[in-house]
Design an enzyme around this catalytic site. Sequence first.
Site, PDB file in Angstrom:
ATOM      1  N   THR A 126       0.822  -1.215   0.000  1.00  0.00           N
ATOM      2  CA  THR A 126       0.000   0.000   0.000  1.00  0.00           C
ATOM      3  C   THR A 126       0.856   1.264   0.000  1.00  0.00           C
ATOM      4  O   THR A 126       1.915   1.322   0.632  1.00  0.00           O
ATOM      5  CB  THR A 126      -0.920   0.007   1.230  1.00  0.00           C
ATOM      6  OG1 THR A 126      -1.768  -1.139   1.177  1.00  0.00           O
ATOM      7  CG2 THR A 126      -1.774   1.257   1.288  1.00  0.00           C
ATOM      8  N   GLU A 127       0.363   2.278  -0.717  1.00  0.00           N
ATOM      9  CA  GLU A 127       1.040   3.574  -0.783  1.00  0.00           C
ATOM     10  C   GLU A 127       0.094   4.673  -0.325  1.00  0.00           C
ATOM     11  O   GLU A 127      -1.121   4.437  -0.189  1.00  0.00           O
ATOM     12  CB  GLU A 127       1.519   3.842  -2.215  1.00  0.00           C
ATOM     13  CG  GLU A 127       2.549   2.815  -2.669  1.00  0.00           C
ATOM     14  CD  GLU A 127       3.088   3.053  -4.072  1.00  0.00           C
ATOM     15  OE1 GLU A 127       4.034   2.359  -4.454  1.00  0.00           O
ATOM     16  OE2 GLU A 127       2.547   3.948  -4.768  1.00  0.00           O
ATOM     17  N   THR A 159       2.724  -3.706   8.060  1.00  0.00           N
ATOM     18  CA  THR A 159       2.802  -4.455   9.305  1.00  0.00           C
ATOM     19  C   THR A 159       4.246  -4.885   9.555  1.00  0.00           C
ATOM     20  O   THR A 159       4.925  -5.355   8.649  1.00  0.00           O
ATOM     21  CB  THR A 159       1.885  -5.687   9.257  1.00  0.00           C
ATOM     22  OG1 THR A 159       0.539  -5.254   9.063  1.00  0.00           O
ATOM     23  CG2 THR A 159       1.960  -6.481  10.548  1.00  0.00           C
ATOM     24  N   GLU A 366      -5.469  -6.437   3.961  1.00  0.00           N
ATOM     25  CA  GLU A 366      -5.339  -7.657   3.141  1.00  0.00           C
ATOM     26  C   GLU A 366      -6.505  -7.813   2.167  1.00  0.00           C
ATOM     27  O   GLU A 366      -6.869  -8.920   1.786  1.00  0.00           O
ATOM     28  CB  GLU A 366      -5.229  -8.907   4.023  1.00  0.00           C
ATOM     29  CG  GLU A 366      -4.125  -8.879   5.035  1.00  0.00           C
ATOM     30  CD  GLU A 366      -2.776  -9.254   4.455  1.00  0.00           C
ATOM     31  OE1 GLU A 366      -2.737  -9.903   3.405  1.00  0.00           O
ATOM     32  OE2 GLU A 366      -1.761  -8.883   5.064  1.00  0.00           O
ATOM     33  N   GLU A 370     -15.066  -4.794   0.272  1.00  0.00           N
ATOM     34  CA  GLU A 370     -15.571  -4.432  -1.064  1.00  0.00           C
ATOM     35  C   GLU A 370     -14.762  -5.114  -2.159  1.00  0.00           C
ATOM     36  O   GLU A 370     -15.318  -5.559  -3.176  1.00  0.00           O
ATOM     37  CB  GLU A 370     -15.527  -2.912  -1.231  1.00  0.00           C
ATOM     38  CG  GLU A 370     -16.542  -2.140  -0.390  1.00  0.00           C
ATOM     39  CD  GLU A 370     -16.106  -1.972   1.064  1.00  0.00           C
ATOM     40  OE1 GLU A 370     -16.950  -1.569   1.884  1.00  0.00           O
ATOM     41  OE2 GLU A 370     -14.926  -2.234   1.373  1.00  0.00           O
TER      42      GLU A 370
END
Length: 383
Positions: A126-127, A159, A366, A370
Amino acid sequence: MDFELTEEQRDLKKAAQKFAEGEFGDSEVAKGYDNEQKFPVGIWGKACDLGFVGCYIPEEYNGGGLGFLENALIMEGFTRVDPGVGFLLSTTLGTEVIMEYGTEKQKENYLAPIPAGDAIMGIAITEPDAGSDVAGCTGTRAEKEGDEWILKGNKMFTTNGTIADHVLVLAMTDPDADSRHRRQSMFVVETDWDGFEANKIEGKAGLRASDLAELVFNDVKVPEENLVGERGEGFYETMTFFNRSRTYIGAQGLGIAQGALDRALDYVQEREAFGRVISSFQGIRFKLAEMETRTQAARNLVYKAAWELDQGQLERKNVAVAKWYAAETGVKVADEAVQLHGGYGYIDEYDVERFWRASKAIEIYEGTKEIEKTIVADRLLGK
């Protein structure tokens, strides 16, 4: 069709819960790690020694040689006792990719130390401006210079970011590729290399004992041998990771649901109102029945998805269903447990408050619920 766990699997599940109860079953211990937002390194080391961490890693790399179902059983047992401290198994995040695509040297250097308790791992996807759209995580870039890659950019919500010894990093390597799914590659980055920076993210609503960080790469030099798999295959390697990790993240939601239900059952059989214990009221009993039904359904979905994965019968739809439903079940059951405790459920004197705060995260990381629903719908529609 056999729904029974093997004797070995039942013993493993019992052993995991017994370990958790002995190490952090005391509410004050679990609450302490939550309040201090501190990762339980000592407990993690003991879990490694007993073979709970990385049980699915092959024996030749110090793992247990078991499967993702066994890993899910351990995660369920741990998080049933406490969701934050129980997230000890997160220290293996990224090993799934090394197992599948890593070279022998990468496996020896970065896989084998994890179950041995000699290293902690993380995976950075993720960014700041992209998360669910994995192919859109292109702000972190790696440019080839000679026999090295120069890595620059930022990753969010990683994490183990400040405690990891090495992390897998998804980075843009081929911006001009014909497909947006062929633009990224995966690298192993050692966290003591020059230019690597990790900033702890504090103030999380739940899972506060787990470590979460923003990573910064300031021209980090990554040797060519640390490219995992093939150049341009990073997106697909990430999907491989999710299709495995989501089984035990679903188990985390399941453990939260079961733990919240356990505590609700204890409370309603002790609390009195209008001259009798509240478990005698029909409205309370219906709530308990619904909580149990959801938890049982989530357990079946999670176990099935993990079992299929271990049989080489990966079905992304079933993994998505399991992760989504189990996560949602954790939220709903924890919410009802707080409701059953009344005002006491809203203060940290009782564990359900901590379970409630932790539950929501499972619906987000993770793969948000949606995204899981999108995967299910796409498979149903033949996409």
